[in-house]
Enzyme design. Structure first.
Site, short mmCIF file in Angstrom:
data_model
loop_
_atom_site.label_atom_id
_atom_site.label_comp_id
_atom_site.label_asym_id
_atom_site.label_seq_id
_atom_site.Cartn_x
_atom_site.Cartn_y
_atom_site.Cartn_z
N LYS A 37 0.84 -1.21 0.00
CA LYS A 37 0.00 0.00 0.00
C LYS A 37 0.87 1.26 0.00
O LYS A 37 2.08 1.18 0.30
CB LYS A 37 -0.91 -0.01 1.23
CG LYS A 37 -0.17 0.02 2.57
CD LYS A 37 -1.12 -0.27 3.72
CE LYS A 37 -0.37 -0.27 5.05
NZ LYS A 37 -1.20 -0.80 6.15
N TYR A 262 14.48 31.29 3.78
CA TYR A 262 13.32 32.08 4.18
C TYR A 262 13.39 32.51 5.63
O TYR A 262 13.87 31.74 6.49
CB TYR A 262 12.05 31.25 3.98
CG TYR A 262 11.66 31.10 2.51
CD1 TYR A 262 11.56 32.21 1.68
CD2 TYR A 262 11.40 29.85 1.99
CE1 TYR A 262 11.19 32.06 0.35
CE2 TYR A 262 11.03 29.69 0.66
CZ TYR A 262 10.93 30.80 -0.15
OH TYR A 262 10.57 30.66 -1.46
N MET A 311 10.01 24.53 0.06
CA MET A 311 9.13 23.56 -0.59
C MET A 311 9.92 22.62 -1.51
O MET A 311 9.70 21.41 -1.52
CB MET A 311 8.06 24.29 -1.41
CG MET A 311 7.02 23.35 -1.97
SD MET A 311 5.83 24.17 -3.04
CE MET A 311 4.97 25.22 -1.90
#
Ligand code: PLP
Length: 366
Positions: A37, A262, A311
């Site tokens: 899975k 950042y 990200m």
């Protein structure tokens, strides 16, 4: 075609080693179900299935479409769908997937579908809740289930199963043994009244390690296949299957007082070399690993992640490392590193592995 430079390597021989390690703990006749899975625990389900298909009796996926992907790739092994929904039953039958029927809503819906088609002896699985309180019939449902099954030769119960809540936790031994005993009692009732004897299974990876007496007819191996035994002793006997690698995109020389990333979270206190790596929180590298909580390995040396995880990128400190743009970066390549990441993220290796985004390229090494 994914040509991303950040690559999750899957070691086929390690997967087979791990499978055989668990097989050797079992009776030779006990069947093996490989749980693939969630993209094979974040790797690549079809590839894992191809690696082990000749060595296992069953596959399990969580959701129907995961099973369809295996079938479309030509996998012929029986596939148990652990968590089907009524909306998926047609798809299940179309691809000859085997549904887990866990409550009357889905059980009745499947029996109705099987009657309308009609299907003949279609393999189904019935799950009982023995304490996890997640999916499964109650013990008290047994008579109704048996009565409904007696009226149907459209389906055949391929297996009856349950799932342990705390098989890795030896402080919960009494509870777990209680689950196993309750399950055995349910099975006995079913065997007495059904007229045939479906396969029986309750153990996951830690169950095989800690409660191998309860192996019944089959075990369901998930995390163990992927190199984690849920204890340091077991994990030490397993081989690493997932390795996440990338390359240095760019190197920056930062002067004291300058910052990286950042929110200017890293402030250089001395001349610092930072390397930018093309993997970020969208790929499964948690922001919690930023600010020196996590590290990568470059040319065999540890490079801490500095600043916030972006990200799509991380920056690491390579001031003391002899390296250049284009050099290989190992984000992890052994279980202890994954366990360290899990620890820092207050989670378990399962979540670190399954968080690997589909954007990362997969590469199987044979
Ligand atoms: C995921 C899952 C497994 C595999 O568990 P591991 O701890 O990864 O071995 C087995 N059975 C069921 C029902 C599952 O959902």
């Amino acid at each position: 075609m994914n040509n991303h430079v950040t690559v999750l390597e899957i070691d086929a021989n390690a997967v087979l080693h791990n499978l055989n390690y668990f097989k050797q703990k079992l009776n030779p006749t006990t069947k093996m179900l490989a749980v693939v899975k969630a993209f094979g625990y974040g790797s690549e389900a079809v590839e894992i299935a191809k690696i082990v298909q000749d060595e296992v009796d069953y596959f399990a996926v969580a959701y129907s479409h995961e099973g369809v992907l295996l079938r479309e790739a030509g996998i012929k092994t029986p596939i148990l769908v652990l968590h089907p929904q009524i909306q998926n039953l047609e798809l299940i039958v179309k691809h000859y997937l085997e549904p887990n029927l866990y409550n009357f809503k889905i059980f009745d819906a499947f029996l109705k579908l099987a009657d309308e088609r009609p299907l003949m002896n279609y393999p189904i699985h019935i799950k009982f809740n023995t304490g996890l309180n997640r999916l499964g019939f109650w013990h008290s449902d047994v008579p109704t289930i048996l009565a409904e099954l007696k009226q149907s030769n459209n389906v055949k119960v391929q297996s009856v199963f349950s799932h342990l809540a705390a098989s890795e936790d030896l402080n919960e031994q009494e509870f777990t043994v209680g689950q196993i005993n309750n399950f055995a009692y349910i099975v006995k009732q079913i065997y007495t009244h059904l007229g045939y004897e479906p396969m029986i299974h309750i153990l996951n990876t830690s169950g095989v390690v800690n409660y191998s007496k309860a192996q019944f007819d089959m075990v369901r191996l998930g995390i163990g296949l992927y190199g984690f035994g849920n204890t340091p002793e077991e994990t030490a006997k397993l081989k690493n299957t997932h390795s996440l690698k990338s390359i240095i995109s760019q190197i920056h020389l930062i002067q004291p007082g300058e910052t990286v990333g950042y929110n200017r979270a890293f402030v250089a206190s001395q001349p610092t070399q930072s390397a930018t790596i093309p993997v970020g929180h969208a790929d499964g590298i948690s922001r919690r690993l930023g600010n020196k909580n996590g590290f990568v390995v470059i040319n065999n040396q540890v490079a801490p992640i500095i600043g916030n995880v972006c990200m799509d990128m991380i920056m690491v400190d390579v001031t003391k490392i002899d390296c250049k743009e284009g050099d290989e970066v190992v984000i992890f390549n052994h279980q202890q590193h994954v366990e360290y990441m899990a620890h820092k993220c207050e989670t378990i290796p399962y979540e670190i592995l399954t968080a690997m985004s589909q954007r990362i390229k997969r590469l199987v090494k044979h």
